[in-house]
Each structure stands twice: as structure tokens, then as C-alpha cells.
Write a protein that holds these residues in place. Structure first.
Motif, mmCIF file in Angstrom:
data_model
loop_
_atom_site.group_PDB
_atom_site.id
_atom_site.type_symbol
_atom_site.label_atom_id
_atom_site.label_comp_id
_atom_site.label_asym_id
_atom_site.label_seq_id
_atom_site.Cartn_x
_atom_site.Cartn_y
_atom_site.Cartn_z
ATOM 1 N N PRO A 8 36.623 -93.264 -0.841
ATOM 2 C CA PRO A 8 35.968 -94.334 -0.086
ATOM 3 C C PRO A 8 36.722 -94.695 1.196
ATOM 4 C CG PRO A 8 35.894 -94.837 -2.419
ATOM 5 C CD PRO A 8 36.758 -93.614 -2.277
ATOM 6 N N ALA A 9 38.041 -94.709 1.143
ATOM 7 C CA ALA A 9 38.824 -95.050 2.335
ATOM 8 C C ALA A 9 38.594 -94.040 3.447
ATOM 9 C CB ALA A 9 40.307 -95.133 1.985
ATOM 10 N N GLU A 10 38.506 -92.758 3.083
ATOM 11 C CA GLU A 10 38.280 -91.731 4.091
ATOM 12 C C GLU A 10 36.857 -91.809 4.640
ATOM 13 O OE1 GLU A 10 39.394 -88.272 6.427
ATOM 14 O OE2 GLU A 10 40.346 -90.064 5.585
ATOM 15 N N LYS A 11 35.898 -92.093 3.794
ATOM 16 C CA LYS A 11 34.526 -92.278 4.274
ATOM 17 C C LYS A 11 34.464 -93.409 5.293
ATOM 18 C CE LYS A 11 32.201 -91.039 -0.070
ATOM 19 N NZ LYS A 11 31.260 -91.543 -1.100
ATOM 20 N N ARG A 12 35.158 -94.499 4.988
ATOM 21 C CA ARG A 12 35.152 -95.644 5.908
ATOM 22 C C ARG A 12 35.809 -95.285 7.232
ATOM 23 N NH1 ARG A 12 37.537 -99.041 1.031
ATOM 24 N NH2 ARG A 12 35.615 -99.304 -0.174
ATOM 25 N N ARG A 13 36.923 -94.572 7.167
ATOM 26 C CA ARG A 13 37.634 -94.205 8.386
ATOM 27 C C ARG A 13 36.765 -93.322 9.277
ATOM 28 N NH1 ARG A 13 40.339 -90.226 10.664
ATOM 29 N NH2 ARG A 13 39.968 -88.792 8.924
ATOM 30 N N LEU A 14 36.150 -92.314 8.681
ATOM 31 C CA LEU A 14 35.309 -91.405 9.451
ATOM 32 C C LEU A 14 34.073 -92.121 10.006
ATOM 33 C CD1 LEU A 14 35.515 -88.280 7.122
ATOM 34 C CD2 LEU A 14 36.632 -88.582 9.342
ATOM 35 N N PHE A 15 33.531 -93.015 9.217
ATOM 36 C CA PHE A 15 32.371 -93.797 9.659
ATOM 37 C C PHE A 15 32.719 -94.655 10.866
ATOM 38 C CE2 PHE A 15 30.035 -97.957 8.734
ATOM 39 C CZ PHE A 15 28.964 -97.634 9.551
ATOM 40 N N ARG A 16 33.847 -95.338 10.798
ATOM 41 C CA ARG A 16 34.228 -96.200 11.916
ATOM 42 C C ARG A 16 34.519 -95.376 13.172
ATOM 43 N NH1 ARG A 16 35.181 -101.661 10.332
ATOM 44 N NH2 ARG A 16 35.590 -102.015 12.534
ATOM 45 N N GLU A 17 35.059 -94.178 13.001
ATOM 46 C CA GLU A 17 35.301 -93.313 14.153
ATOM 47 C C GLU A 17 33.985 -92.929 14.824
ATOM 48 O OE1 GLU A 17 37.544 -89.868 13.157
ATOM 49 O OE2 GLU A 17 39.446 -90.953 12.919
ATOM 50 N N ARG A 18 33.001 -92.559 14.014
ATOM 51 C CA ARG A 18 31.714 -92.166 14.582
ATOM 52 C C ARG A 18 31.011 -93.362 15.211
ATOM 53 N NH1 ARG A 18 27.734 -88.553 11.419
ATOM 54 N NH2 ARG A 18 26.982 -88.383 13.575
ATOM 55 N N LEU A 19 31.108 -94.507 14.592
ATOM 56 C CA LEU A 19 30.476 -95.700 15.135
ATOM 57 C C LEU A 19 31.102 -96.076 16.478
ATOM 58 C CD1 LEU A 19 28.279 -97.743 14.459
ATOM 59 C CD2 LEU A 19 30.019 -99.133 13.311
#
Length: 302
Positions: A8-19
């Protein structure tokens, strides 16, 4: 096999980068874990988990009847099935500011990438119905501030949803959104915008990403991804679309079963068994089971 191998932490990190990149991210709404897998398979950017869908799944209207426990549990089941981020609708936060704080930590623990908290009076109602009421600005700010203060992972997205457009107009919605951003919101969900110009005005007024809700049969026209991108929108959701399509198809199939006594004429509309097995990765389970069943202990080694 089983669940996502991305934490979950990695999903959040990648999501925030794309956003942060400014591209428009597409989040169709999943109505169960299997539909979330299909959303990922079809190449979308994330999964949205709608409060209206969770309510409908229980057979009740979207008027604040679901509990935090129900929402967190179902959202966890959906979020863990994909490598892409999942955002869940947390309504008004399930209570007072301390309840909002607990909501955030429960959703973090459930593996979500983010959530939105709205400014309606509890019990709330669907954002595209008439007769909504919103809380005063101080109460709305306290909800968002509690959410932002409670999170432990800084990449967990805190989004503020405001429903005030339908009650007091666009200018009030912009003012409310600015106040919620100042309170700690990472993004804004302006509900029931009526025109592209309203989305543009909201995007120009804020320095955080905004989300567009493209729900059918509501107050907003159904704008295309390209139109929303040009208007400055950063995320778009289709919250109930897949459920509506699935229920419509199910109703027609039941009618056919009543009329014809069989579903032969509907075979072409069904997901094939082979496609289902591919989606749930049946082969990996078979290989794993065979490997476990065929394991032997080498007793010749110390």
C-alpha cells in the motif's frame, strides 16, 4: 496469485508521483474485487470505491447508513486485488472530528491510497439529488484538519469534497474549496459541477488537483476525458457506471430466462469461462497447489 504484490505504501507513493505530474488519471468505480481486477487489466490508472455502490451492494440507499467498519472492510477487499491505487468515498467521515481521524487510520490500514471527506450534514444524501444541506465552514474545516492530522503516511491522499455548489453557487464552492485546502486537503472534489467552465474556474482558483465526477443521470453533463483534461481536471471517476451496466444486463438476462426458459441467446454477452479464469489467475493457483502437493522432504540431507 492471491493479492497485489505492491505494498500500500508503494501504491500511494507512485500515485502521488503521477498526480503531481499533472496528467489526468482515470478511476472507474469497482463494485467488487473482481471488477477491480478488470479495471486494472484494461489499463486504467486507479480504482474508485463509491459510497453509493457500497450502499447499493447492501441493498440500502446512499443516505449515510453504512458504517466505517463496513466501508473499510469492503474497501480493503477491493484495494488489495490490484497493483493500482484505490480511492474510497468516506462520506462525512462517520462522525465528529475524532471519528474522522479514526476513519483515516482505518483506511490507511485497509490499504487505500486515499479518500475524500465531504461537507454535507450527516446523515448525507447522494450528491446529485436535490435537497442537500452542508455544514458551516468551521465544521467542514475541522473535518479536514482532523483527517490531515491523523494520517501517518504523508502519501495517503486527503481529498475534500464540497457539495455547496448546488446550494449557494460556484463562487461559494470556490471559497469553500480554498478554505479546505488551507485546512490540509491535498485535492478537491467539487461535486455536481454543471459545465466545463465551472471545472475550469475551480482549477484556476486552486493550486491542488481537482476531481470530476462523471456519474450518469446526475447534475453534470457527461464530459469526455479530453474535455476534462483541457479544463484542468486531474482525476475523473465513473463511480456507479459498472454497477449500473452489470445490473442492467442482469435484469435483461432474468427477463430472457423468464421468457425463453434458457440463456442460450445471451451466451455472446457473457464473460467466457476462459476469460474469468485468466482474470483471477487460475493457472497460478493450480501451479502453486501442484508444487505444494508434490513437495517431498530429502531425508538424506542433515
Amino acid at each position: 496469485m492471491l493479492y497485489s504484490h505492491v505494498t500500500p505504501a508503494e501504491k500511494r507513493r507512485l500515485f502521488r508521483e503521477r498526480l503531481a505530474s499533472g496528467e489526468l488519471l482515470r478511476f472507474p468505480g469497482a463494485f467488487n474485487p473482481l471488477s477491480a481486477r478488470l479495471i486494472e487489466q484494461k489499463g486504467f490508472d486507479g480504482v474508485y470505491i463509491s459510497g453509493a455502490v457500497l450502499s447499493a451492494d447492501l441493498g440500502v440507499p446512499d443516505i449515510g447508513l453504512t458504517t466505517l467498519t463496513e466501508v473499510a472492510a469492503r474497501a480493503k477487499q477491493i484495494a488489495r486485488m490490484t497493483d493500482i491505487p484505490a480511492i474510497v468515498d468516506a462520506d462525512t467521515g462517520f462522525g465528529e472530528p475524532m471519528n474522522v481521524a479514526r476513519t483515516i487510520q482505518e483506511l490507511e490500514d485497509a490499504g487505500l491510497a486515499g479518500t475524500h471527506i465531504e461537507d454535507q450534514i450527516n446523515p448525507k444524501r447522494c450528491g446529485h439529488l436535490d435537497g442537500k444541506s452542508v455544514v458551516d465552514e468551521t465544521t467542514a474545516i475541522r473535518r479536514i484538519r482532523a483527517a490531515a492530522d491523523a494520517r501517518r503516511d504523508p502519501n495517503f491522499l486527503i481529498m475534500a469534497r464540497t457539495d455547496i455548489r448546488a446550494i449557494e453557487g460556484l463562487d461559494s464552492a470556490i471559497d469553500r474549496a480554498k478554505a479546505l485546502v488551507d485546512a490540509g486537503a491535498d485535492a478537491v472534489f467539487p461535486e455536481a459541477m454543471r459545465t466545463l467552465a465551472e471545472f475550469e474556474a475551480m482549477a484556476e482558483a486552486l493550486d491542488v488537483p481537482i476531481l470530476a465526477n462523471m456519474t450518469e443521470f446526475g447534475k453534470s453533463d457527461l464530459f469526455s476525458v479530453d474535455q476534462l483534461r483541457d479544463a484542468g481536471v486531474n482525476m475523473v471517476i465513473w463511480p456507479v457506471s459498472l454497477l449500473r451496466i452489470a445490473m442492467g444486463a442482469s435484469g435483461r438476462a432474468l427477463d430472457t430466462l423468464n421468457e425463453e426458459g434458457h440463456l442460450t441467446s445471451k451466451l455472446g454477452e457473457m464473460q467466457h469461462r476462459a476469460d474469468l479464469y485468466d482474470l483471477i489467475d487460475y493457472e497460478s493457483y493450480t501451479q502453486f497447489d501442484s508444487g505444494v502437493a508434490g513437495f517431498t522432504v530429502d531425508r538424506g540431507r542433515p
